[in-house]
Design an enzyme around this catalytic site. Structure first.
Site, PDB file in Angstrom:
ATOM      1  N   HIS A   1      12.801  -8.488  -5.514  1.00 45.92           N
ATOM      2  CA  HIS A   1      13.213  -7.602  -4.417  1.00 45.92           C
ATOM      3  C   HIS A   1      11.979  -7.211  -3.611  1.00 45.92           C
ATOM      4  O   HIS A   1      10.898  -7.023  -4.168  1.00 45.92           O
ATOM      5  CB  HIS A   1      13.905  -6.355  -4.990  1.00 45.92           C
ATOM      6  CG  HIS A   1      14.584  -5.560  -3.920  1.00 45.92           C
ATOM      7  ND1 HIS A   1      13.897  -4.691  -3.113  1.00 45.92           N
ATOM      8  CD2 HIS A   1      15.876  -5.542  -3.492  1.00 45.92           C
ATOM      9  CE1 HIS A   1      14.741  -4.147  -2.240  1.00 45.92           C
ATOM     10  NE2 HIS A   1      15.950  -4.658  -2.451  1.00 45.92           N
TER      11      HIS A   1
ATOM     12  N   GLU B   1      16.677 -11.371   2.290  1.00 48.42           N
ATOM     13  CA  GLU B   1      16.621  -9.974   2.710  1.00 48.42           C
ATOM     14  C   GLU B   1      15.402  -9.769   3.600  1.00 48.42           C
ATOM     15  O   GLU B   1      14.290  -9.553   3.097  1.00 48.42           O
ATOM     16  CB  GLU B   1      16.511  -9.061   1.497  1.00 48.42           C
ATOM     17  CG  GLU B   1      17.688  -9.144   0.550  1.00 48.42           C
ATOM     18  CD  GLU B   1      17.825  -7.856  -0.246  1.00 48.42           C
ATOM     19  OE1 GLU B   1      18.889  -7.251  -0.170  1.00 48.42           O
ATOM     20  OE2 GLU B   1      16.859  -7.445  -0.904  1.00 48.42           O
TER      21      GLU B   1
ATOM     22  N   GLY C   1      22.395  -2.294  -0.562  1.00 45.03           N
ATOM     23  CA  GLY C   1      21.638  -1.150  -1.076  1.00 45.03           C
ATOM     24  C   GLY C   1      22.392   0.141  -0.808  1.00 45.03           C
ATOM     25  O   GLY C   1      23.304   0.521  -1.540  1.00 45.03           O
ATOM     26  N   GLY C   2      22.025   0.821   0.287  1.00 40.80           N
ATOM     27  CA  GLY C   2      22.580   2.146   0.606  1.00 40.80           C
ATOM     28  C   GLY C   2      24.097   2.217   0.515  1.00 40.80           C
ATOM     29  O   GLY C   2      24.654   3.147  -0.086  1.00 40.80           O
TER      30      GLY C   2
ATOM     31  N   GLU D   1      10.983  -4.540  -2.424  1.00 39.45           N
ATOM     32  CA  GLU D   1      10.305  -3.306  -2.858  1.00 39.45           C
ATOM     33  C   GLU D   1       9.408  -3.589  -4.058  1.00 39.45           C
ATOM     34  O   GLU D   1       8.360  -2.956  -4.224  1.00 39.45           O
ATOM     35  CB  GLU D   1      11.353  -2.221  -3.171  1.00 39.45           C
ATOM     36  CG  GLU D   1      11.996  -1.715  -1.892  1.00 39.45           C
ATOM     37  CD  GLU D   1      13.430  -1.245  -2.026  1.00 39.45           C
ATOM     38  OE1 GLU D   1      13.892  -0.999  -3.159  1.00 39.45           O
ATOM     39  OE2 GLU D   1      14.103  -1.131  -0.978  1.00 39.45           O
TER      40      GLU D   1
ATOM     41  N   TRP E   1      21.542  -0.400  -6.810  1.00 36.80           N
ATOM     42  CA  TRP E   1      21.493   1.074  -6.766  1.00 36.80           C
ATOM     43  C   TRP E   1      20.066   1.611  -6.675  1.00 36.80           C
ATOM     44  O   TRP E   1      19.876   2.800  -6.489  1.00 36.80           O
ATOM     45  CB  TRP E   1      22.180   1.656  -8.007  1.00 36.80           C
ATOM     46  CG  TRP E   1      23.682   1.508  -8.010  1.00 36.80           C
ATOM     47  CD1 TRP E   1      24.448   0.716  -7.176  1.00 36.80           C
ATOM     48  CD2 TRP E   1      24.612   2.177  -8.874  1.00 36.80           C
ATOM     49  NE1 TRP E   1      25.772   0.855  -7.483  1.00 36.80           N
ATOM     50  CE2 TRP E   1      25.913   1.738  -8.518  1.00 36.80           C
ATOM     51  CE3 TRP E   1      24.466   3.090  -9.917  1.00 36.80           C
ATOM     52  CZ2 TRP E   1      27.054   2.211  -9.177  1.00 36.80           C
ATOM     53  CZ3 TRP E   1      25.602   3.543 -10.578  1.00 36.80           C
ATOM     54  CH2 TRP E   1      26.883   3.111 -10.194  1.00 36.80           C
ATOM     55  N   LYS E   2      19.083   0.770  -6.858  1.00 34.90           N
ATOM     56  CA  LYS E   2      17.668   1.182  -6.834  1.00 34.90           C
ATOM     57  C   LYS E   2      17.463   2.381  -7.786  1.00 34.90           C
ATOM     58  O   LYS E   2      18.157   2.487  -8.790  1.00 34.90           O
ATOM     59  CB  LYS E   2      17.230   1.509  -5.414  1.00 34.90           C
ATOM     60  CG  LYS E   2      17.643   0.437  -4.404  1.00 34.90           C
ATOM     61  CD  LYS E   2      16.955   0.578  -3.084  1.00 34.90           C
ATOM     62  CE  LYS E   2      17.571  -0.394  -2.097  1.00 34.90           C
ATOM     63  NZ  LYS E   2      16.789  -0.574  -0.907  1.00 34.90           N
TER      64      LYS E   2
HETATM   65  C1  PEP Z   1      18.593  -3.795  -0.832  1.00 33.31           C
HETATM   66  O1  PEP Z   1      18.117  -2.870  -1.429  1.00 33.31           O
HETATM   67  O2  PEP Z   1      18.592  -4.905  -1.354  1.00 33.31           O
HETATM   68  C2  PEP Z   1      19.185  -3.554   0.492  1.00 33.31           C
HETATM   69  C3  PEP Z   1      19.598  -4.578   1.180  1.00 33.31           C
HETATM   70  O3  PEP Z   1      19.242  -2.253   0.933  1.00 33.31           O
HETATM   71  P1  PEP Z   1      20.057  -1.693   2.218  1.00 33.31           P
HETATM   72  O4  PEP Z   1      21.440  -2.297   2.142  1.00 33.31           O
HETATM   73  O5  PEP Z   1      20.063  -0.223   2.049  1.00 33.31           O
HETATM   74  O6  PEP Z   1      19.332  -2.154   3.431  1.00 33.31           O
END
Ligand code: PEP
Length: 252
Positions: A98, A170, A237-238, A100, A11-12
């Site tokens: 992650h 990722e 994520g989203g 980020e 969910w970030k």
């Molecule tokens: C994530 O935050 O790990 C991710 C994969 O985000 P998204 O699915 O939005 O690309």
């Protein structure tokens, strides 16, 4: 080897307490116990939500995870959250590395190795993220980059320890950008990951470890990605912020 599927929602830094609670309830209403028998589902919620979520999930097969922890045991690290604190909630898993965190908080593979140790020491599982940037994909150094991320972050672990880790490939260029790696591009890295795990830990352990794909997974592309032989599920994520989309990805 029949690896159980695993879909994790990251969910970030999204949702207030009330919004998050409502989203969790919506997901719980949609995801059935039979879905959870074939697919592990975990919600990586903001720290502030964890205790309430843990109480709410009590009795459900759905699991709870945290998005980060500090690499030291305890002490004068104002504003930080330790693995020991997370274990006391309790949460089942912690995301480590992650992109980020690597990009905005300067987390290195060496630091992440310490975080993995903290998570395992406190009886939780680590979900270890790795993946190359766009530049690294274009200059063709990406195999070397991901190999180094995996070996420096994880290869100090014993065989008993590595089985408590899930890996999540990722590619940075695919996270939150709407650009998904093709199923073939993702499978190439997943197969490479499993081959270096095999070299290090042997056939039996490498066949049992789960490797998730993350990067703009949505209901429309999940099935194709999850059909690849070395892709065991997704880190989302989203699309994890919408109960209907998250449910559709779990069903894929
Ligand atoms: C994530 O935050 O790990 C991710 C994969 O985000 P998204 O699915 O939005 O690309």
């Amino acid at each position: 080897m029949n690896r159980k599927r695993f879909v994790a929602g990251n969910w970030k830094m999204n949702t207030s307490m009330n919004e998050g609670f409502q989203l969790l309830k919506d997901i719980m209403d949609r995801v059935s116990e039979s879905d959870l028998e074939t697919c592990d589902v975990s919600i990586f919620a903001p720290f502030t939500h964890l205790k309430v979520f843990q109480n709410t999930l009590n009795g459900s097969l759905m699991q709870l995870g945290a998005q980060n922890c500090h690499h030291e045991e305890a002490g004068a690290y104002t504003g930080e959250i330790s693995a020991d604190m997370l274990a006391s909630v309790p949460v089942a898993q912690v995301l480590v590395g992650h992109s980020e965190r690597r990009q905005y908080f300067g987390e290195t593979n060496e630091l992440l190795a310490k975080k993995v140790d903290q998570v395992l020491k406190h009886g939780m599982q680590a979900v270890y993220c790795y993946g190359e940037t766009l530049d690294q994909r274009e200059d063709e150094s990406y195999i070397e980059v991901v190999t180094n991320q995996i070996s420096t972050g994880l290869f100090h672990l014993s065989a008993e320890e590595i089985v408590k880790v899930t890996l999540a490939y990722e590619p940075v260029w695919a996270i939150g950008t709407g650009k998904t790696a093709s199923a073939g591009q993702a499978q190439e890295i997943h197969a490479h990951t499993r081959s270096i795990l095999r070299e290090k830990y042997g056939e039996e352990i490498s066949a049992q470890l789960r490797i998730l794909y993350g990067g703009s997974v949505k209901p429309s592309n999940a099935l194709e990605l999850f059909s690849m032989p070395d892709i065991d599920g997704g880190l989302i994520g989203g699309a994890a912020l919408n109960a209907q989309s998250f449910e559709a990805i779990i069903k894929a």
